[in-house]
Design a protein around this motif. Structure first.
Motif, PDB file in Angstrom:
ATOM      1  N   ARG A 107       0.849  -1.187   0.000  1.00  0.00           N
ATOM      2  CA  ARG A 107       0.000   0.000   0.000  1.00  0.00           C
ATOM      3  C   ARG A 107       0.883   1.235   0.000  1.00  0.00           C
ATOM      4  NH1 ARG A 107      -4.257  -1.811   4.746  1.00  0.00           N
ATOM      5  NH2 ARG A 107      -5.203  -3.570   3.609  1.00  0.00           N
ATOM      6  N   ASN A 108       0.522   2.201  -0.843  1.00  0.00           N
ATOM      7  CA  ASN A 108       1.251   3.459  -0.944  1.00  0.00           C
ATOM      8  C   ASN A 108       0.492   4.572  -0.229  1.00  0.00           C
ATOM      9  OD1 ASN A 108       3.522   2.778  -2.811  1.00  0.00           O
ATOM     10  ND2 ASN A 108       1.837   2.201  -4.133  1.00  0.00           N
ATOM     11  N   SER A 109       1.238   5.497   0.337  1.00  0.00           N
ATOM     12  CA  SER A 109       0.621   6.664   0.975  1.00  0.00           C
ATOM     13  C   SER A 109       0.495   7.828   0.002  1.00  0.00           C
ATOM     14  CB  SER A 109       1.464   7.111   2.183  1.00  0.00           C
ATOM     15  OG  SER A 109       2.717   7.630   1.750  1.00  0.00           O
ATOM     16  N   PHE A 110       0.816   7.593  -1.263  1.00  0.00           N
ATOM     17  CA  PHE A 110       0.850   8.653  -2.257  1.00  0.00           C
ATOM     18  C   PHE A 110       0.554   8.042  -3.621  1.00  0.00           C
ATOM     19  CE2 PHE A 110       4.965   6.748  -1.867  1.00  0.00           C
ATOM     20  CZ  PHE A 110       5.462   6.665  -3.159  1.00  0.00           C
ATOM     21  N   PRO A 111       0.220   8.844  -4.627  1.00  0.00           N
ATOM     22  CA  PRO A 111      -0.098   8.283  -5.950  1.00  0.00           C
ATOM     23  C   PRO A 111       1.102   7.574  -6.564  1.00  0.00           C
ATOM     24  CG  PRO A 111      -0.853  10.553  -5.777  1.00  0.00           C
ATOM     25  CD  PRO A 111       0.023  10.304  -4.590  1.00  0.00           C
ATOM     26  N   ALA A 112       0.925   6.328  -6.915  1.00  0.00           N
ATOM     27  CA  ALA A 112       2.014   5.566  -7.529  1.00  0.00           C
ATOM     28  C   ALA A 112       2.161   5.946  -8.999  1.00  0.00           C
ATOM     29  CB  ALA A 112       1.747   4.067  -7.401  1.00  0.00           C
ATOM     30  N   SER A 113       3.363   5.776  -9.535  1.00  0.00           N
ATOM     31  CA  SER A 113       3.666   5.951 -10.962  1.00  0.00           C
ATOM     32  C   SER A 113       3.360   7.351 -11.480  1.00  0.00           C
ATOM     33  CB  SER A 113       2.895   4.917 -11.799  1.00  0.00           C
ATOM     34  OG  SER A 113       3.254   3.619 -11.418  1.00  0.00           O
ATOM     35  N   ALA A 114       3.499   8.371 -10.635  1.00  0.00           N
ATOM     36  CA  ALA A 114       3.215   9.730 -11.088  1.00  0.00           C
ATOM     37  C   ALA A 114       4.378  10.672 -10.818  1.00  0.00           C
ATOM     38  CB  ALA A 114       1.946  10.249 -10.409  1.00  0.00           C
ATOM     39  N   GLY A 115       5.595  10.145 -10.811  1.00  0.00           N
ATOM     40  CA  GLY A 115       6.759  11.000 -10.648  1.00  0.00           C
ATOM     41  C   GLY A 115       7.115  11.277  -9.208  1.00  0.00           C
ATOM     42  N   ILE A 116       6.731  10.391  -8.268  1.00  0.00           N
ATOM     43  CA  ILE A 116       7.098  10.566  -6.860  1.00  0.00           C
ATOM     44  C   ILE A 116       7.895   9.355  -6.401  1.00  0.00           C
ATOM     45  CG2 ILE A 116       6.242  11.302  -4.598  1.00  0.00           C
ATOM     46  CD1 ILE A 116       3.652  12.086  -5.811  1.00  0.00           C
ATOM     47  N   ALA A 117       8.649   8.754  -7.292  1.00  0.00           N
ATOM     48  CA  ALA A 117       9.565   7.655  -6.959  1.00  0.00           C
ATOM     49  C   ALA A 117       8.871   6.520  -6.230  1.00  0.00           C
ATOM     50  CB  ALA A 117      10.754   8.186  -6.140  1.00  0.00           C
ATOM     51  N   SER A 118       7.693   6.115  -6.706  1.00  0.00           N
ATOM     52  CA  SER A 118       6.993   4.997  -6.074  1.00  0.00           C
ATOM     53  C   SER A 118       7.786   3.701  -6.211  1.00  0.00           C
ATOM     54  CB  SER A 118       5.603   4.833  -6.679  1.00  0.00           C
ATOM     55  OG  SER A 118       5.677   4.543  -8.059  1.00  0.00           O
ATOM     56  N   SER A 119       8.542   3.552  -7.292  1.00  0.00           N
ATOM     57  CA  SER A 119       9.311   2.316  -7.454  1.00  0.00           C
ATOM     58  C   SER A 119      10.437   2.242  -6.433  1.00  0.00           C
ATOM     59  CB  SER A 119       9.874   2.208  -8.873  1.00  0.00           C
ATOM     60  OG  SER A 119      10.817   3.229  -9.133  1.00  0.00           O
ATOM     61  N   GLU A 293      11.389  32.226  -0.096  1.00  0.00           N
ATOM     62  CA  GLU A 293      12.519  31.355  -0.442  1.00  0.00           C
ATOM     63  C   GLU A 293      11.989  29.956  -0.758  1.00  0.00           C
ATOM     64  OE1 GLU A 293      17.115  30.531   0.949  1.00  0.00           O
ATOM     65  OE2 GLU A 293      15.615  31.004   2.477  1.00  0.00           O
ATOM     66  N   VAL A 294      11.754  29.726  -2.021  1.00  0.00           N
ATOM     67  CA  VAL A 294      11.137  28.488  -2.466  1.00  0.00           C
ATOM     68  C   VAL A 294      11.701  28.119  -3.839  1.00  0.00           C
ATOM     69  CG1 VAL A 294       9.168  29.738  -3.455  1.00  0.00           C
ATOM     70  CG2 VAL A 294       8.900  27.343  -2.820  1.00  0.00           C
ATOM     71  N   TYR A 295      11.918  26.808  -4.046  1.00  0.00           N
ATOM     72  CA  TYR A 295      12.496  26.304  -5.284  1.00  0.00           C
ATOM     73  C   TYR A 295      11.752  25.029  -5.677  1.00  0.00           C
ATOM     74  CZ  TYR A 295      16.337  29.454  -4.093  1.00  0.00           C
ATOM     75  OH  TYR A 295      17.072  30.566  -3.773  1.00  0.00           O
ATOM     76  N   PHE A 296      11.951  24.576  -6.901  1.00  0.00           N
ATOM     77  CA  PHE A 296      11.275  23.359  -7.344  1.00  0.00           C
ATOM     78  C   PHE A 296      12.269  22.375  -7.939  1.00  0.00           C
ATOM     79  CE2 PHE A 296      11.205  26.029 -11.205  1.00  0.00           C
ATOM     80  CZ  PHE A 296      11.704  25.139 -12.152  1.00  0.00           C
ATOM     81  N   THR A 297      11.846  21.130  -7.937  1.00  0.00           N
ATOM     82  CA  THR A 297      12.462  20.120  -8.774  1.00  0.00           C
ATOM     83  C   THR A 297      11.328  19.216  -9.256  1.00  0.00           C
ATOM     84  OG1 THR A 297      14.199  18.440  -8.992  1.00  0.00           O
ATOM     85  CG2 THR A 297      12.989  18.498  -6.900  1.00  0.00           C
ATOM     86  N   VAL A 298      11.614  18.396 -10.250  1.00  0.00           N
ATOM     87  CA  VAL A 298      10.578  17.535 -10.813  1.00  0.00           C
ATOM     88  C   VAL A 298      11.236  16.275 -11.356  1.00  0.00           C
ATOM     89  CG1 VAL A 298      10.675  18.789 -13.011  1.00  0.00           C
ATOM     90  CG2 VAL A 298       8.654  17.414 -12.469  1.00  0.00           C
ATOM     91  N   ASP A 299      10.645  15.135 -11.014  1.00  0.00           N
ATOM     92  CA  ASP A 299      11.155  13.857 -11.508  1.00  0.00           C
ATOM     93  C   ASP A 299      10.517  13.526 -12.854  1.00  0.00           C
ATOM     94  OD1 ASP A 299      13.015  13.303  -9.549  1.00  0.00           O
ATOM     95  OD2 ASP A 299      11.680  12.079  -8.330  1.00  0.00           O
ATOM     96  N   ALA A 300      10.488  12.258 -13.197  1.00  0.00           N
ATOM     97  CA  ALA A 300       9.919  11.830 -14.480  1.00  0.00           C
ATOM     98  C   ALA A 300       8.399  11.756 -14.364  1.00  0.00           C
ATOM     99  CB  ALA A 300      10.499  10.484 -14.891  1.00  0.00           C
ATOM    100  N   GLY A 301       7.772  12.902 -14.365  1.00  0.00           N
ATOM    101  CA  GLY A 301       6.333  13.016 -14.240  1.00  0.00           C
ATOM    102  C   GLY A 301       5.955  14.481 -14.188  1.00  0.00           C
ATOM    103  N   PRO A 302       4.668  14.798 -14.088  1.00  0.00           N
ATOM    104  CA  PRO A 302       4.232  16.192 -14.099  1.00  0.00           C
ATOM    105  C   PRO A 302       4.239  16.867 -12.732  1.00  0.00           C
ATOM    106  CG  PRO A 302       2.339  14.751 -14.107  1.00  0.00           C
ATOM    107  CD  PRO A 302       3.545  13.849 -14.171  1.00  0.00           C
ATOM    108  N   ASN A 303       4.388  16.087 -11.653  1.00  0.00           N
ATOM    109  CA  ASN A 303       4.236  16.634 -10.308  1.00  0.00           C
ATOM    110  C   ASN A 303       5.499  17.338  -9.838  1.00  0.00           C
ATOM    111  OD1 ASN A 303       1.675  15.457 -10.236  1.00  0.00           O
ATOM    112  ND2 ASN A 303       2.522  13.529  -9.494  1.00  0.00           N
ATOM    113  N   LEU A 304       5.320  18.484  -9.192  1.00  0.00           N
ATOM    114  CA  LEU A 304       6.454  19.282  -8.724  1.00  0.00           C
ATOM    115  C   LEU A 304       6.753  19.004  -7.257  1.00  0.00           C
ATOM    116  CD1 LEU A 304       5.981  20.771 -11.415  1.00  0.00           C
ATOM    117  CD2 LEU A 304       6.490  22.908 -10.223  1.00  0.00           C
TER     118      LEU A 304
END
Length: 346
Positions: A107-119, A293-304
C-alpha cells in the motif's frame, strides 16, 4: 532447482515500510541495464510521508498458493507491474537459494507511478520484507542491508537511496559492488521541506525504468552527465551548510537538464504538463517578486516537488493548495531508513 524445505507459512512473513526519495541531483540513463548501473551519480532526500508498506509471505504451494500473487493498493496485479515484481522476486530467490512462491501486498501513501519515486519505496520495501520473511522462517543466509540495497537497485535504481534516511548520495560506481548509496547527513541534520504538488495522480505512459534506456539517444545526454560532478559537489556542500539557495538553484538547473534530455530523446518523452510549466513560473515569481525562499524540482512526471525551509512550509503548502493546477499536496521533511513493522497487511 532442487526443492528447498517447506517454510512455516505463519512464521515466514514480514512487513516493511520504506520511504520514497526526491533527488536534487538526478540520475538519468544507464550504462549497464542488467545491473542497473547509472550513467551518473545522484543525491536525494528521503521523504517522511511518502512511503510504501509491503507484506511478503513465502510458501511452497497448496493449501496456500502455487504462484506469486501481487496486490498493490488493493488491486491484484497482472501485466507489466506483475512481471516486474516477479522478476525481482526471482532475483531474491536466486540470491537466497529458494524456489518458493510469494504473496506480496503493498500500500502506498501517495499516488504511484506519477513521478514521486513509487518504485524506489516499493522495491526497497519489497526487498527488505522478502528477506526478513525468510529470516523469520529460519533461513540463515539472509543478505545484509548493503547487499539488499544492491539487489533493489537492479529493480529500481533509486530504490538503493531509500535504504538510508535523511540525505543520501548514490555513487555511480563501475560494477555491482561499487554502485552503492551512502548517507550524507541524517534526518535531523536539516529541517528542509518538500511539498509535493500533485498535478496528476495517474500512471505515466512510459515508466522511468523504460525511459532510462532512451537517454543515450539524446544529443544532450553527454553534456548533462559531464556537468553532474560539479552539481553533486555543490549540492553536497549546500546540504552540509543547510544552504537552501545553493541547493535550490542546483535542483532547478539539474531537473531542467534532465527534462531537456527526455524531450530530445528518440522517441521524445514529454512528462511535463501545461500545469507543470505554469506552476514553475509561479514558484519563480514567488521567489523573485515576493522574496519567498522556495524552489522546485521535478522527476519523471508532471508533479512538482517544492523545496522550502521549515519557517515557510505552511505558507508554501497553503499557496499550492489554492493553485488551480494542483489536485493535492503532500508535505515531507527528511524521512527515516526502512522500518520493519509488527502489523501485516494480510
Amino acid at each position: 532447482m532442487v526443492a528447498t524445505p517447506r517454510p512455516n507459512l505463519y512464521r515466514c512473513k514480514a512487513t516493511c515500510r520504506a520511504y520514497a526519495n526526491i533527488a536534487f541531483v538526478k540520475y538519468w540513463g544507464v550504462v549497464d541495464a542488467n545491473l542497473n548501473l547509472p550513467a551518473n551519480g545522484s543525491l536525494s532526500m528521503t521523504l517522511s510521508h511518502a512511503h510504501a508498506t509491503t507484506t511478503v509471505a513465502w510458501t511452497d504451494g497448496p493449501p496456500a498458493w502455487e504462484a506469486d500473487i501481487v496486490v498493490i493498493d488493493g488491486k491484484e496485479q497482472s501485466g507489466a507491474v506483475y512481471r516486474r515484481t516477479v522478476s525481482h522476486l526471482d532475483r531474491i530467490r536466486t540470491a537466497m537459494g529458494v524456489n518458493w512462491p510469494a504473496r506480496v501486498e503493498s500500500r502506498n501513501s501517495f499516488p504511484a507511478s506519477a513521478g514521486i519515486a513509487s518504485s524506489a519505496s516499493g522495491f526497497c520495501a519489497l526487498t527488505v520484507a522478502a528477506c526478513q520473511a525468510l529470516a523469520a522462517g529460519g533461513h540463515h543466509d539472509v543478505p545484509d542491508r548493503l547487499h539488499q540495497a544492491r539487489l533493489a537497485r537492479q529493480a529500481s535504481g533509486s530504490a538503493c537511496r531509500s535504504f538510508q534516511g535523511g540525505f543520501v548520495e548514490w555513487s555511480a560506481g563501475g560494477d555491482d559492488s561499487t554502485s552503492v548509496a551512502c548517507q550524507v547527513a541524517g534526518p535531523d541534520h536539516w529541517s528542509l521541506y518538500d511539498v509535493v504538488a500533485v498535478l496528476d495522480s495517474g500512471s505515466k505512459s512510459v515508466s522511468s525504468h523504460d525511459g532510462h534506456r532512451l537517454a543515450a539517444t539524446s544529443p544532450l545526454q553527454e553534456e548533462r552527465v559531464r556537468q553532474v560532478p560539479s552539481h553533486l559537489n555543490a549540492a553536497r556542500a549546500a546540504i552540509r551548510a543547510r544552504d537552501l539557495k545553493i541547493l535550490g538553484e542546483i535542483s532547478e538547473r539539474d531537473a531542467m537538464l534532465m527534462h531537456a534530455v527526455m524531450i530530445s530523446s528518440e522517441p521524445p518523452l514529454l512528462f511535463l504538463s501545461a500545469g507543470s510549466v505554469a506552476l514553475m513560473r509561479q514558484i519563480r515569481d514567488w521567489r523573485l517578486q515576493e522574496e519567498l525562499e522556495v524552489y522546485f524540482t521535478v522527476d519523471a512526471g508532471p508533479n512538482l516537488h517544492v523545496l522550502c525551509n521549515e519557517a515557510d512550509v505552511g505558507e508554501v503548502a497553503h499557496r499550492l493548495a489554492r493553485s488551480p493546477w494542483v489536485l493535492d499536496t503532500l508535505v515531507n521533511g527528511p524521512g527515516p531508513a526502512p522500518e520493519l513493522r509488527n502489523s501485516h497487511l494480510f
